[in-house]
Design an enzyme around this catalytic site. Sequence first.
Site, PDB file in Angstrom:
ATOM      1  N   GLU A  77     137.334  25.789  53.902  1.00  0.00           N
ATOM      2  CA  GLU A  77     136.656  27.152  53.964  1.00  0.00           C
ATOM      3  C   GLU A  77     137.643  28.206  54.107  1.00  0.00           C
ATOM      4  O   GLU A  77     137.371  29.248  53.389  1.00  0.00           O
ATOM      5  CB  GLU A  77     135.720  26.937  54.879  1.00  0.00           C
ATOM      6  CG  GLU A  77     135.046  28.233  55.230  1.00  0.00           C
ATOM      7  CD  GLU A  77     134.296  29.052  53.989  1.00  0.00           C
ATOM      8  OE1 GLU A  77     133.441  30.021  54.133  1.00  0.00           O
ATOM      9  OE2 GLU A  77     133.912  28.085  52.766  1.00  0.00           O
ATOM     10  N   HIS A 309     133.295  20.823  35.434  1.00  0.00           N
ATOM     11  CA  HIS A 309     132.134  21.722  34.869  1.00  0.00           C
ATOM     12  C   HIS A 309     132.091  23.000  35.309  1.00  0.00           C
ATOM     13  O   HIS A 309     131.890  23.923  34.451  1.00  0.00           O
ATOM     14  CB  HIS A 309     130.787  20.827  35.492  1.00  0.00           C
ATOM     15  CG  HIS A 309     129.491  21.286  34.651  1.00  0.00           C
ATOM     16  ND1 HIS A 309     129.490  21.382  33.193  1.00  0.00           N
ATOM     17  CD2 HIS A 309     128.466  21.728  35.055  1.00  0.00           C
ATOM     18  CE1 HIS A 309     128.401  21.618  32.670  1.00  0.00           C
ATOM     19  NE2 HIS A 309     127.548  21.882  33.896  1.00  0.00           N
TER      20      HIS A 309
END
Length: 341
Positions: A77, A309
Amino acid sequence: MQTAMEKRLKWLDYLTLAGVLLTACVILLGAWTRLVDAGLGCPDWPGCYGRLLVPDSEHAVLKHPDAPLEPAKAWMEMIHRYMATLLGALVVLIVLLGRALRRLEDYPWQLSLTLLGIIALQGAFGAFTVTLKLWPQVVTLHLLGGIGVLMLFLWLYLRVRRSRQQKPLRNRAGNALWALAALLLVLQLALGGWVTSNYAGLACQGVPTCNAQWWPPMDFSEALHLTQTVGPNYLHGQLHAKARTAIQVIHRFGALLLGLALMALFLRYRRSASLRGVLGLTLGAYLAQAALGAANVLMWLPLWLALLHTAGAILLSASFCLAWWSWRQLNEENSVIKQPR
């Protein structure tokens, strides 16, 4: 010998291209952070447990006893945040360098300021993503904003490069087919964000059917309930199965409509030497993206394929942006040719 203005434009050319590449990296880092469930690896913002670096477990327990520290997720993060901060600094630098050129007719000063505003808004969405515990509405807007930053950076790069060639882009003519394709692309990107933020990627098993049915049980009202209240935590989603199935099916129909629009564009301009190649690239990116979507369902969403994707969405968006630019260039050239002498 280059003038100061030419040197500045040259640097802006390099920096805007670097911004395109860095934005793509930030989007992929954000996608990976989400895929490994590290979106709440740091329960606060902008630091991590109140620190700019990931702290030790003892400090984390004292700061947020209700959120146990997982170092790998926390670092993922924070690396995403560091890269996003670097991207923001790059935009500020571009604005500062471009300020001296703001009165030039062909310099995209307003576009630079727009990019700065969107980057600031993205930072706010990044904060809300954490503080609102992955609320799907905010996560979707954050994902959509990332693609928006990419396309703005790419358009800014193309405009700066044209400014270096001293060729103002004056033609702003519209076209219904291009506008429709752009609208469908934005909607499909938003639907993709809605799928991932509601963890609906595996709501349907099988392609082209969904759970062995062409029209499975679905709850569209809950699937499209955009005013749902902020819950305690949306990690792994809160919607029931029928709502997630509806989201997945809507996303599939959106992909079909987008494909038809892109095919219509390709057929419309297939005889244009300057557009056939880039529209072929856009259509190829769409087909690859559709194949990746189907493969993700059939292979039960492996992390590497889900990341591909996202990369496919970046390629599709960038190639469509390039195609639109090429069409604008062609219009400009045609308008010059048609002017009376």
